[in-house]
Scaffold this motif. Structure first.
Motif, PDB file in Angstrom:
ATOM      1  N   SER A 213      51.303 -96.405  -9.130  1.00 40.27           N
ATOM      2  CA  SER A 213      50.217 -97.243  -8.611  1.00 40.27           C
ATOM      3  C   SER A 213      49.197 -96.446  -7.822  1.00 40.27           C
ATOM      4  CB  SER A 213      50.786 -98.360  -7.731  1.00 40.27           C
ATOM      5  OG  SER A 213      51.515 -97.820  -6.627  1.00 40.27           O
ATOM      6  N   PHE A 214      49.537 -95.190  -7.441  1.00 39.28           N
ATOM      7  CA  PHE A 214      48.572 -94.355  -6.717  1.00 39.28           C
ATOM      8  C   PHE A 214      47.355 -94.039  -7.579  1.00 39.28           C
ATOM      9  CE2 PHE A 214      50.532 -92.231  -2.776  1.00 39.28           C
ATOM     10  CZ  PHE A 214      51.152 -93.416  -2.413  1.00 39.28           C
ATOM     11  N   ALA A 215      47.477 -94.274  -8.878  1.00 41.70           N
ATOM     12  CA  ALA A 215      46.312 -94.099  -9.750  1.00 41.70           C
ATOM     13  C   ALA A 215      45.209 -95.081  -9.397  1.00 41.70           C
ATOM     14  CB  ALA A 215      46.725 -94.285 -11.214  1.00 41.70           C
ATOM     15  N   ASN A 216      45.562 -96.157  -8.678  1.00 41.41           N
ATOM     16  CA  ASN A 216      44.575 -97.163  -8.275  1.00 41.41           C
ATOM     17  C   ASN A 216      43.830 -96.783  -7.001  1.00 41.41           C
ATOM     18  OD1 ASN A 216      45.634 -98.835 -10.343  1.00 41.41           O
ATOM     19  ND2 ASN A 216      47.193 -99.635  -8.949  1.00 41.41           N
ATOM     20  N   MET A 217      44.346 -95.780  -6.275  1.00 42.76           N
ATOM     21  CA  MET A 217      43.827 -95.461  -4.962  1.00 42.76           C
ATOM     22  C   MET A 217      43.008 -94.171  -4.985  1.00 42.76           C
ATOM     23  SD  MET A 217      45.007 -97.804  -2.747  1.00 42.76           S
ATOM     24  CE  MET A 217      44.458 -98.907  -4.047  1.00 42.76           C
ATOM     25  N   ASP A 218      41.901 -94.190  -4.291  1.00 40.98           N
ATOM     26  CA  ASP A 218      41.069 -93.000  -4.140  1.00 40.98           C
ATOM     27  C   ASP A 218      41.199 -92.520  -2.694  1.00 40.98           C
ATOM     28  OD1 ASP A 218      39.255 -90.973  -4.437  1.00 40.98           O
ATOM     29  OD2 ASP A 218      37.488 -92.275  -4.462  1.00 40.98           O
ATOM     30  N   PHE A 219      42.243 -91.744  -2.435  1.00 42.50           N
ATOM     31  CA  PHE A 219      42.496 -91.243  -1.086  1.00 42.50           C
ATOM     32  C   PHE A 219      41.514 -90.133  -0.742  1.00 42.50           C
ATOM     33  CE2 PHE A 219      46.691 -92.849  -2.412  1.00 42.50           C
ATOM     34  CZ  PHE A 219      47.012 -93.662  -1.334  1.00 42.50           C
ATOM     35  N   THR A 220      40.907 -90.215   0.422  1.00 43.53           N
ATOM     36  CA  THR A 220      40.050 -89.125   0.878  1.00 43.53           C
ATOM     37  C   THR A 220      40.889 -87.944   1.341  1.00 43.53           C
ATOM     38  OG1 THR A 220      38.356 -90.705   1.575  1.00 43.53           O
ATOM     39  CG2 THR A 220      38.205 -88.487   2.485  1.00 43.53           C
ATOM     40  N   ARG A 221      41.952 -88.231   2.078  1.00 41.49           N
ATOM     41  CA  ARG A 221      42.884 -87.188   2.514  1.00 41.49           C
ATOM     42  C   ARG A 221      44.293 -87.700   2.279  1.00 41.49           C
ATOM     43  NH1 ARG A 221      38.755 -87.300   6.273  1.00 41.49           N
ATOM     44  NH2 ARG A 221      37.713 -85.309   6.685  1.00 41.49           N
ATOM     45  N   VAL A 230      59.733 -85.700  -6.666  1.00 39.86           N
ATOM     46  CA  VAL A 230      59.899 -85.144  -8.004  1.00 39.86           C
ATOM     47  C   VAL A 230      58.921 -85.805  -8.967  1.00 39.86           C
ATOM     48  CG1 VAL A 230      62.343 -84.652  -7.622  1.00 39.86           C
ATOM     49  CG2 VAL A 230      61.690 -86.850  -8.617  1.00 39.86           C
ATOM     50  N   GLY A 231      58.802 -85.215 -10.161  1.00 33.02           N
ATOM     51  CA  GLY A 231      58.026 -85.844 -11.222  1.00 33.02           C
ATOM     52  C   GLY A 231      56.550 -85.533 -11.189  1.00 33.02           C
ATOM     53  N   ASP A 232      55.788 -86.462 -11.682  1.00 30.66           N
ATOM     54  CA  ASP A 232      54.354 -86.279 -11.927  1.00 30.66           C
ATOM     55  C   ASP A 232      53.529 -86.571 -10.679  1.00 30.66           C
ATOM     56  OD1 ASP A 232      51.941 -85.923 -13.167  1.00 30.66           O
ATOM     57  OD2 ASP A 232      52.077 -87.704 -14.444  1.00 30.66           O
ATOM     58  N   ALA A 233      52.489 -85.779 -10.470  1.00 32.82           N
ATOM     59  CA  ALA A 233      51.541 -86.028  -9.390  1.00 32.82           C
ATOM     60  C   ALA A 233      50.109 -86.013  -9.902  1.00 32.82           C
ATOM     61  CB  ALA A 233      51.700 -84.984  -8.282  1.00 32.82           C
ATOM     62  N   SER A 234      49.938 -85.985 -11.220  1.00 36.35           N
ATOM     63  CA  SER A 234      48.602 -85.844 -11.789  1.00 36.35           C
ATOM     64  C   SER A 234      47.723 -87.055 -11.521  1.00 36.35           C
ATOM     65  CB  SER A 234      48.694 -85.590 -13.296  1.00 36.35           C
ATOM     66  OG  SER A 234      49.345 -86.660 -13.953  1.00 36.35           O
ATOM     67  N   MET A 235      48.348 -88.209 -11.216  1.00 37.85           N
ATOM     68  CA  MET A 235      47.532 -89.407 -10.951  1.00 37.85           C
ATOM     69  C   MET A 235      46.720 -89.273  -9.662  1.00 37.85           C
ATOM     70  SD  MET A 235      50.473 -89.695  -9.228  1.00 37.85           S
ATOM     71  CE  MET A 235      51.704 -90.246 -10.408  1.00 37.85           C
ATOM     72  N   LEU A 236      47.033 -88.283  -8.848  1.00 38.81           N
ATOM     73  CA  LEU A 236      46.290 -88.084  -7.602  1.00 38.81           C
ATOM     74  C   LEU A 236      44.932 -87.427  -7.829  1.00 38.81           C
ATOM     75  CD1 LEU A 236      49.189 -86.795  -5.297  1.00 38.81           C
ATOM     76  CD2 LEU A 236      48.250 -89.115  -5.411  1.00 38.81           C
ATOM     77  N   PHE A 237      44.741 -86.842  -9.016  1.00 40.53           N
ATOM     78  CA  PHE A 237      43.493 -86.131  -9.322  1.00 40.53           C
ATOM     79  C   PHE A 237      42.548 -87.075 -10.054  1.00 40.53           C
ATOM     80  CE2 PHE A 237      46.807 -83.000  -8.932  1.00 40.53           C
ATOM     81  CZ  PHE A 237      46.219 -81.967  -8.217  1.00 40.53           C
ATOM     82  N   LYS A 238      41.412 -87.340  -9.460  1.00 39.77           N
ATOM     83  CA  LYS A 238      40.426 -88.247 -10.059  1.00 39.77           C
ATOM     84  C   LYS A 238      39.087 -87.523 -10.131  1.00 39.77           C
ATOM     85  CE  LYS A 238      42.916 -92.213  -8.220  1.00 39.77           C
ATOM     86  NZ  LYS A 238      44.038 -91.371  -7.741  1.00 39.77           N
ATOM     87  N   PRO A 239      38.614 -87.214 -11.331  1.00 41.65           N
ATOM     88  CA  PRO A 239      37.388 -86.404 -11.463  1.00 41.65           C
ATOM     89  C   PRO A 239      36.163 -87.028 -10.806  1.00 41.65           C
ATOM     90  CG  PRO A 239      38.040 -87.380 -13.566  1.00 41.65           C
ATOM     91  CD  PRO A 239      39.189 -87.574 -12.633  1.00 41.65           C
ATOM     92  N   ASN A 240      36.123 -88.339 -10.721  1.00 43.17           N
ATOM     93  CA  ASN A 240      34.985 -89.008 -10.083  1.00 43.17           C
ATOM     94  C   ASN A 240      35.364 -89.561  -8.709  1.00 43.17           C
ATOM     95  OD1 ASN A 240      33.251 -88.641 -12.359  1.00 43.17           O
ATOM     96  ND2 ASN A 240      34.319 -90.318 -13.400  1.00 43.17           N
ATOM     97  N   GLY A 241      36.480 -89.091  -8.173  1.00 42.53           N
ATOM     98  CA  GLY A 241      36.957 -89.599  -6.890  1.00 42.53           C
ATOM     99  C   GLY A 241      36.305 -88.912  -5.708  1.00 42.53           C
ATOM    100  N   SER A 242      36.797 -89.256  -4.518  1.00 45.57           N
ATOM    101  CA  SER A 242      36.230 -88.712  -3.279  1.00 45.57           C
ATOM    102  C   SER A 242      37.258 -87.932  -2.468  1.00 45.57           C
ATOM    103  CB  SER A 242      35.653 -89.847  -2.425  1.00 45.57           C
ATOM    104  OG  SER A 242      36.658 -90.809  -2.113  1.00 45.57           O
TER     105      SER A 242
END
Length: 333
Positions: A213-221, A230-242
């Motif tokens: 569900s972190f794919a829904n969030m645009d965390f600044t920090r 463990v596992g995947d963390a790629s959902m934290l990277f958003k090319p148009n994010g902030s």
């Protein structure tokens, strides 16, 4: 005799002018706040830090607190450093106009957070850090509707992170780092119903995977470092994010970095060291204005991208990978 009497009258007159009367002092300090503050001082064993809290004086002039200029009610209480021992007094909840409360760098402050704190419905800023508070992170703090800053770091809190913390609507920062928290990151943290807070969960014992569900969030920090994730963390990277700061170092995360696209306009700090990340470093990273970058101790291969700010990072940013090559490492063959 007449001269002596005149001098006495003048002295009394001057004294009344330069010495604040008790009525004037107590008029500014609300009697309910005065009573509560004296209870707090007594509960903390009358520490030297609160020496200015003298009975029958204006509490609005005491050290460690402030009063609102319009209402004259105590709206800020900051207990910082000092020889304070004991527990946070339950009387804290009887200061209804508090919008800022801080107990910080008090190593002899123990026990749990009192339930009475939920009565402080105007509270915006809550910092309970660098103490020896223990027990579970109080789920009842989610009953404080106006919080925009919550810091509970550098304590001895144990147990799981309360999922209800996602119900804060105004929270700008949530700091639970440097405790002894266990369990997984709540799935609900991918569904903050208000603003997306800066999220600091590092230096705990969190396990499991980062919620999808972190794919829904645009965390600044966001700092999830030094856990057991463990596992995947790629959902934290958003090319148009902030996202500006992303730290997931020292976990057991495993994903293909070559498929990641970075937020080029905002990202300034990226720390991925000590994981199981594989693939190559995308060439697109050279377009990012990074000031801090570390991918050491992973399983990366391929040539290190050049250009942009990449030349500022030395060997330590890349060492101990499977087969990375190129400056500042050995030439690719």
């Amino acid at each position: 005799m007449e001269t002596h009497f005149t001098l006495l009258l003048v002295t009394l007159l001057l004294t009344s002018i330069i010495t604040p009367s008790l009525s004037a002092g107590t008029h500014r300090c609300h009697p309910n706040d005065y009573k509560t503050l004296m209870e707090i001082k007594q509960a903390l064993n009358n520490p030297y830090l609160l020496a200015s809290w003298v009975p029958k004086t204006d509490c609005c002039g005491w050290y460690c607190l402030q009063c609102d200029e319009k209402t004259n009610r105590v709206n800020e209480l900051t207990i910082y450093r000092g020889e304070i021992s004991g527990q946070i007094p339950s009387a804290i909840g009887d200061l209804p106009y508090l919008d800022s409360l801080e107990f910080r760098k008090l190593t002899n402050l123990t026990g749990s957070v009192p339930l009475s704190i939920t009565k402080l419905k105007s509270l915006r800023f809550l910092r309970l850090s660098w103490t020896n508070l223990s027990g579970p992170v109080p789920e009842f703090l989610s009953q404080l509707p106006n919080l925009d800053f919550l810091e509970l770091n550098y304590n001895q809190f144990t147990g799981q992170i309360p999922p209800s913390f996602s119900t804060f609507t105004k929270l700008g920062a949530l700091r639970l780092d440097r405790n002894k928290l266990t369990g997984s990151i709540p799935e609900s943290f991918g569904h903050f119903i208000g603003s997306v807070p800066d999220l600091y969960l590092s230096h705990n014992q969190l396990t499991g995977s980062i919620p999808k569900s972190f794919a829904n969030m645009d965390f600044t920090r966001i700092d999830l470092s030094r856990n057991k994730l463990v596992g995947d963390a790629s959902m934290l990277f958003k090319p148009n994010g902030s996202t500006e700061i992303l730290d997931i170092s020292r976990n057991m995360l495993e994903f293909d970095l070559s498929k990641v696209k970075f937020p080029e306009k905002s990202l300034i700090s990226l720390d991925l060291n000590h994981n199981k990340i594989y693939g190559s470093i995308p060439n697109g990273i050279s377009a990012v204005g990074l000031q801090m970058f570390n991918v050491s101790y992973n399983r990366l291969c391929g040539q290190i991208p050049t250009g942009g700010n990449m030349g500022r990072f030395d060997y330590s940013a890349y060492m101990h990978n499977k087969c990375l090559c190129g400056s500042p490492l050995k030439k690719c063959t």
